[in-house]
Design a protein around this motif. Structure first.
Motif, PDB file in Angstrom:
ATOM      1  N   ASP A   1      76.987-112.932 -13.061  1.00  0.00           N
ATOM      2  CA  ASP A   1      76.222-113.035 -14.176  1.00  0.00           C
ATOM      3  C   ASP A   1      75.106-114.169 -13.778  1.00  0.00           C
ATOM      4  O   ASP A   1      74.227-114.412 -14.807  1.00  0.00           O
TER       5      ASP A   1
ATOM      6  N   VAL B   1      71.174-111.917 -11.815  1.00  0.00           N
ATOM      7  CA  VAL B   1      70.490-112.010 -13.074  1.00  0.00           C
ATOM      8  C   VAL B   1      69.560-112.847 -13.339  1.00  0.00           C
ATOM      9  O   VAL B   1      69.589-113.937 -13.069  1.00  0.00           O
TER      10      VAL B   1
ATOM     11  N   ILE C   1      72.044-107.236 -18.574  1.00  0.00           N
ATOM     12  CA  ILE C   1      71.515-108.282 -18.018  1.00  0.00           C
ATOM     13  C   ILE C   1      71.274-107.972 -16.465  1.00  0.00           C
ATOM     14  O   ILE C   1      70.306-108.288 -15.733  1.00  0.00           O
TER      15      ILE C   1
ATOM     16  N   SER D   1      67.154-109.802 -21.887  1.00  0.00           N
ATOM     17  CA  SER D   1      68.522-109.470 -21.968  1.00  0.00           C
ATOM     18  C   SER D   1      69.312-110.689 -21.858  1.00  0.00           C
ATOM     19  O   SER D   1      70.358-110.468 -22.749  1.00  0.00           O
ATOM     20  N   MET D   2      69.319-111.498 -21.097  1.00  0.00           N
ATOM     21  CA  MET D   2      70.010-112.782 -20.910  1.00  0.00           C
ATOM     22  C   MET D   2      69.840-113.575 -22.521  1.00  0.00           C
ATOM     23  O   MET D   2      71.033-114.111 -22.778  1.00  0.00           O
TER      24      MET D   2
END
Length: 1146
Positions: A74, A78, A888, A84-85
């Motif tokens: 992640d 990402v 993510i 999204s994060m």
């Protein structure tokens, strides 16, 4: 009158083109001078330069103190600042994401006794008995940390009652083996004993004993539904009769330290490995919270030995390429030190990257193969260029040689490496940290190679040439050879005639025991080759953006001969330094291509005859086998019409394949490609892909924040937003109906249990699942009709009562609190809540994530516009959103396409900008930009054929392709612009390709050999890198050695007549002649002014004209003398060229 506008436009274009060329040559002159100073300094202080290079590399290596491996998926894959994060971080902070997780999945052992009777159906008593045995071992794990022992009860995820929270199928029996045995009439000693129908009945239960919902599709994979013969009234007519996989998850609580969790994870994995080995009926696939990161990290460390093998290959190739049979003339030690230069550059480049905060990743592990290839390539360029320079100026001092070497071939190295560095650096703007960090490592590595080549390698190169001059044995520098000296070795170190065993100071003082081998520095140069035969420079000789001349009549490689011998032979005499200074003419002006490619035997005989008369050992540098093949066969083939058609047809065919294959590439980054081949995760991924991934999508939540659900209107908006989510094409509304929904269940509970509450009927206050469930699974769901929403004055009173019964729903609500007088907290109202949804199954669709996140964003916009337009005005994009852990990664996948196009365009433009500053031909720059972009485009065809997915790894290979492809095309372009040959495009192409093709080809093959160890990696990522790196180098070679020569032979730029001075200053020949004429006129004007002071003013004009006439008469006499001398030469063309040069000099 005729229209003169075309002529005016042509004149305007010519003036602009001429201005651009002059500006570029001015920049080139400064680069040449700077590099020439480096070469000159290297000869004067080779040890100092070498030691300084090592010291700087050691200083940069200090960044290794910040070494750390980053393998968190992640983080690597990402965009860290994506929506999204941010949503995920907020949801984790407010609702919690769980402290950690672990999971094992049971399947029927293919070689076990159950397989022959039940096949792959895992709903067997023996399978569940062995699962309980594994569960007992897992919950018995204890770890020591921070001075205490932590058991399962200390680290498990807890519910609101404070007990461990379970959601796996074993919870159907309250996680108690004795309860299970009692219900199925099982036996502790015989796992197959018992009533299987009781087991089937239990796994079809919709509720756990604590009344929480059973997510059947999340716990049982590969299920089969069978009809019931006599279903009970109100029950579905189907039941789950078979399942291939049974999944048992575990959750860890929030707030645990990473060290504690990692210790528990390690023991969990050890338990599962032991239980898998001991199981008779079952096979277990498993994963822990740190598994992905650890296995990605292991893929980094597993294959580090391949780097050592790659270094050994580069050393071997370099040594073979630079070794000779003569023990003194060989440069094996220089080849080894050249690879050491690359290693120093890598250490320094990696150190700088780490100093800037870039962690070490799997991707950075692939760079040594590329960086070593660039190092060896630069080493070959400089070495071969030096040999060609020596062949043309054998009596020049070492300082003059290295000054000219670095101002020509050295400039070419600088330009290509800078272009590569720019291409890599532009990748640092990428939003994916893995790609950004890789670009930083690559940029720092290339810049370090540039510095190491100009310093360390140049220094050891000088020391090697000094060793050869002193007749010392290679690798045994203390041992002097008893054989004859190498005739091309430098006799003098410095341009002032001092230094070295042949220097005036050494010979005059008699200080050197080697003086007998050498002549005085004033010795003349023997013109030992036929005037019509010019040595064919290697890649380095004409590799600079503007290279110096190799005109007929210049000295061939050989030893200085005394003037007496030269005079008796009747051969033109020059000193070594003069030969370098007088070489400042176009590189291949009026060069006869046939003579360049096929030197006649008579010329060689003449050379040896003259050399014998001079009393020296003459060495003629003949083209190597590869150069002969390029000059005699390959280049002439490309000049033929059928050769051009063949090349164009091949490239058009591959371009069509790439265009067709690009939109058909699979997308995504499967977990199986991140872990090594021998990883336990491979079994887990395979089970997931075969069952759950085809059966059910990822669960997600619709989050409502800063919204109080007490008003009925707000409840209606929440239910309407949920209905919009259920209608989304990426939402499985039927499976979503199986999930517990606190708002719907709360309304139904009030509706069923408290008739005194009058529900508020209004649009939106209805069950959104009505009419949205279907299929066989829909038979298991009977959405209850909702009559209205809870009135605001009753909302929180009833909600607290409901939560006392359904405590699991407390996880879905977040409350504001008031502080009582005694300091206790009291719930006041809900300010954030969430409702569950389940996505559709992904299956094998690699583009699923990219398309899903796009659809989710449209869903959010629709809800905000329709249900929350007023709230959205006050808090844009803040009151409603969807989030789960996969978004993510989906966000990163969605960026890949636009990011690739953006990078390639920027990189091509960046490379073009660098080349524009050094290559004096706009058309050539455009061709080079086209070659760089085409290399990237052709990779799509390779990916399509080999089935390589388009993902983050592909992006990194695009970056590498852009950075590498420059190296294989620009040398030919630089040579083509400078050469004239027979004046035709075909002739210039053949000559340029003959000079540069073999060196480019050998460099590319060397790089290919160095990447071969990647093919044996245990990581799919690294093997993918091998395939794409191999394709990148192959395409770059083919474009540089096939397509570009054909393109230049058809629409290439016109040749430039360029003058390169001894100090590296580059000018157009017409500018040189113009400046000379201006100086002559100024001198004449000054002379006439002096005469005018002694005579009458009226006679000044006539005297000036008389002086000019005298000057022209002198020039004509000088030209006649040159023509007379040319008539005495064996080759009339060489004499004509001498006459032209004499006229130009005048």
């Amino acid at each position: 009158m005729p229209d003169q506008r075309p002529e005016l436009k042509l004149a305007w274009y010519s003036r602009c083109s001429l201005g651009y060329t002059r500006a570029i040559l001015a920049v080139q002159s400064q680069i040449n001078k700077l590099n020439g100073h480096i070469g000159s300094f290297a000869v004067r202080r080779p040890w100092l330069l070498t030691v300084l290079a090592v010291a700087v590399a050691a200083l940069c290596a200090g960044g290794w103190a910040r070494f750390r491996i980053e393998s968190a998926s992640d983080v690597l894959w990402v965009p860290q600042h994506s929506k999204s994060m941010k949503d995920k971080d907020w949801a984790s902070d407010v609702f919690g994401s769980g402290g950690g997780y672990a999971q094992f999945m049971a399947t029927v052992k293919a070689t076990g006794p159950l397989a022959s009777q039940y096949g792959s159906n895992a709903l067997q008593l023996a399978v569940f008995s062995e699962m309980f045995r594994v569960d007992t071992a897992v919950r018995a794990i204890s770890v020591s940390y921070s001075g205490r022992t932590w058991g399962w009860e200390d680290i498990c995820e807890v519910n609101f009652s404070g007990t461990c929270k379970y959601s796996g199928p074993l919870n159907l029996w309250s996680m108690d083996f004795d309860t299970y045995l009692a219900e199925v009439n099982g036996s502790r000693t015989d796992p197959t004993a018992g009533d299987r129908s009781k087991l089937i009945g239990a796994v079809n239960s919709p509720r756990f004993p604590d009344n929480s919902a059973v997510s059947t599709l999340s716990l049982f994979g590969g299920i089969v539904l069978s009809p019931l013969a006599s279903p009970p009234p109100g029950s579905p007519p189907l039941y789950m009769s078979s399942a291939q996989v049974v999944s048992q998850p575990y959750g860890l609580r929030d707030g645990l330290s990473d060290s504690l969790k990692n210790k528990w994870y390690d023991k969990f994995l050890d338990v599962l490995k032991a239980q898998t080995a001991a199981a008779v009926h079952s096979k277990f696939a498993f994963i822990a919270g740190n598994s992905v990161d650890n296995e990605i990290g292991r893929s980094v460390t597993n294959d580090l030995y391949l780097v050592v093998i790659s270094v050994a290959i580069f050393v071997l190739v370099a040594v073979l390429g630079m070794s000779r049979t003569q023990s003194v003339a060989t440069r094996s030690s220089l080849a080894l030190l050249g690879v050491v230069s690359g290693v120093l550059a890598m250490v320094a480049g990696y150190g700088l990257s780490m100093l800037f905060g870039c962690p070490f990743t799997t991707l950075a592990q692939t760079l040594p193969y590329i960086l070593l290839g660039l190092t060896v390539d630069c080493m070959f360029i400089l070495t071969k260029a030096y040999d060609s320079l020596v062949a043309e100026h054998p009596a020049a001092s070492m300082q003059a040689r290295f000054r000219r070497l670095m101002s020509s071939a050295g400039t070419s190295v600088v330009v290509t490496l800078l272009a590569s560095a720019v291409a890599f650096a532009l990748g640092a703007i990428n939003e994916l940290p893995s790609v950004r960090w890789f670009s930083v490592y690559a940029t720092m590595g290339v810049v370090s190679i540039l510095v190491a080549t100009l310093t360390f390698y140049t220094g050891v190169f000088v020391l090697t040439e000094r060793r050869i001059a002193l007749n010392k044995v290679d690798c045994l520098c203390c041992m002097t050879s008893g054989g004859p000296r190498v005739p091309t070795a430098a006799t003098v170190w410095f341009e002032d005639g001092t230094g070295g065993p042949g220097g005036s100071d050494a010979i005059g003082a008699g200080a050197s025991s080697h003086a007998a081998y050498y002549d005085a520095p004033s010795a003349v140069v023997l013109q030992a080759r036929a005037p019509g035969v010019a040595s064919a420079p290697s890649r380095g000789a004409g590799a600079g953006p503007v290279a110096e001349s190799t005109a007929e009549g210049q000295p061939q490689r050989g030893s200085p001969a005394r003037s007496e011998s030269a005079s008796s032979s009747g051969v033109t005499q020059q000193t070594g330094e003069e030969s370098l200074k007088k070489s400042a003419v176009p590189l291949v002006a009026n060069t006869n291509l046939a003579d360049r490619q096929h030197p006649g035997s008579s010329s060689l005989k003449q050379h040896h005859a003259v050399a014998h008369a001079a009393g020296t050992i003459a060495v003629v540098e003949e083209p190597n086998l590869m150069k002969k093949l390029f000059a005699a066969y390959y280049a002439p083939f490309l000049t033929k019409w059928y050769g051009k058609v063949f090349v164009i047809a091949i490239f058009i065919g591959w371009a069509v394949l790439s265009a067709v294959g690009a939109p058909r590439l699979e997308e995504g980054q499967p977990l199986s490609e991140l872990a090594p081949d021998d990883s336990y995760l491979q079994d887990y991924v395979q089970v997931m892909e075969d069952t759950f991934q085809k059966q059910i999508g990822a669960p997600t939540y619709a989050y409502y924040r800063w919204l109080d659900p007490a008003p009925p209107a707000q409840q209606a908006k929440m239910l309407s937003a949920l209905a919009t989510g259920l209608d989304n094409s990426f939402t499985n509304s039927t499976v979503s109906a199986f999930q517990g929904n606190w708002l719907i269940d709360f309304i139904i509970w009030v509706q069923d249990n408290d008739p005194s509450v009058t529900l508020v009927s209004m649009p939106g206050c209805s069950n959104p699942y009505n009419g949205r469930v279907s299929g066989d699974l829909g038979l298991f769901v009977d959405p209850v009709t909702i009559k209205g929403c809870i009135p605001e004055d009753k909302f929180y009173t009833k909600l607290n009562e409901f939560l006392a019964v359904s405590r699991s729903y407390n996880d879905d609500l977040r409350w504001s609190h008031s502080v009582a007088a005694n300091g206790s907290l009291t719930r006041t109202k809900v300010w954030a809540s969430r409702l569950p949804l389940v996505h559709t199954a992904q299956g094998d669709d690699g583009s699923y994530g990219r398309r899903r996140i796009k659809s989710v964003r449209h869903l959010e916009d629709a809800v905000l516009d329709q249900q929350y337009s007023a709230e959205n005005t006050n808090a844009p994009d803040d009151v409603f959103f969807l989030s789960n852990g996969d978004y993510i990664y989906d966000e990163g996948d969605a960026l890949l396409g636009p990011m690739t196009v953006e990078y390639v365009l920027l990189a091509v433009a960046g490379v073009g900008l660098v080349l524009t500053l050094t290559l004096p031909s706009i058309r050539s720059v455009l061709f080079m930009m086209f070659a760089v972009g085409l290399t990237d485009f052709f990779l799509f065809g390779e990916m399509f054929i080999l089935g390589i997915r388009f993902n983050q790894v592909s992006i990194i290979n695009m970056i590498m392709a852009t950075g590498l492809s420059v190296d294989y095309s620009v040398y030919f372009a630089q040579r083509f612009v400078a050469c004239q040959a027979d004046g035709t495009l075909n002739g210039r192409m053949a000559l340029a390709l003959s000079d540069t093709g073999s060196a480019v080809f050998v460099g590319g093959i060397t790089a290919l050999l160095g990447t071969i160890p990647l093919a044996f990696s245990t990581s799919t990522i690294l093997r993918t890198f091998f395939a794409l790196i191999f394709g990148t180098i192959a395409f770059a070679l083919l474009i540089g050695l096939m397509l570009m020569p054909v393109v230049f032979s058809l629409v290439g730029p016109a040749p430039l007549s360029i003058n390169v001075a001894a100090d590296g200053t580059v000018k157009l020949e017409q500018d040189v002649r113009r400046d000379a004429a201006k100086r002559k006129e100024q001198e004449l004007a000054e002379g006439s002014a002096v005469v005018g002071q002694q005579q009458q003013p009226q006679t000044q004009s006539g005297d000036w004209r008389a002086s000019m006439a005298a000057v022209h008469a002198d020039a004509g006499a000088e030209q006649a003398a040159l023509q007379q001398r040319a008539a005495e030469q064996p080759d009339a063309k060489a004499g004509a060229d001498q006459a032209r040069k004499g006229e130009d000099n005048v």
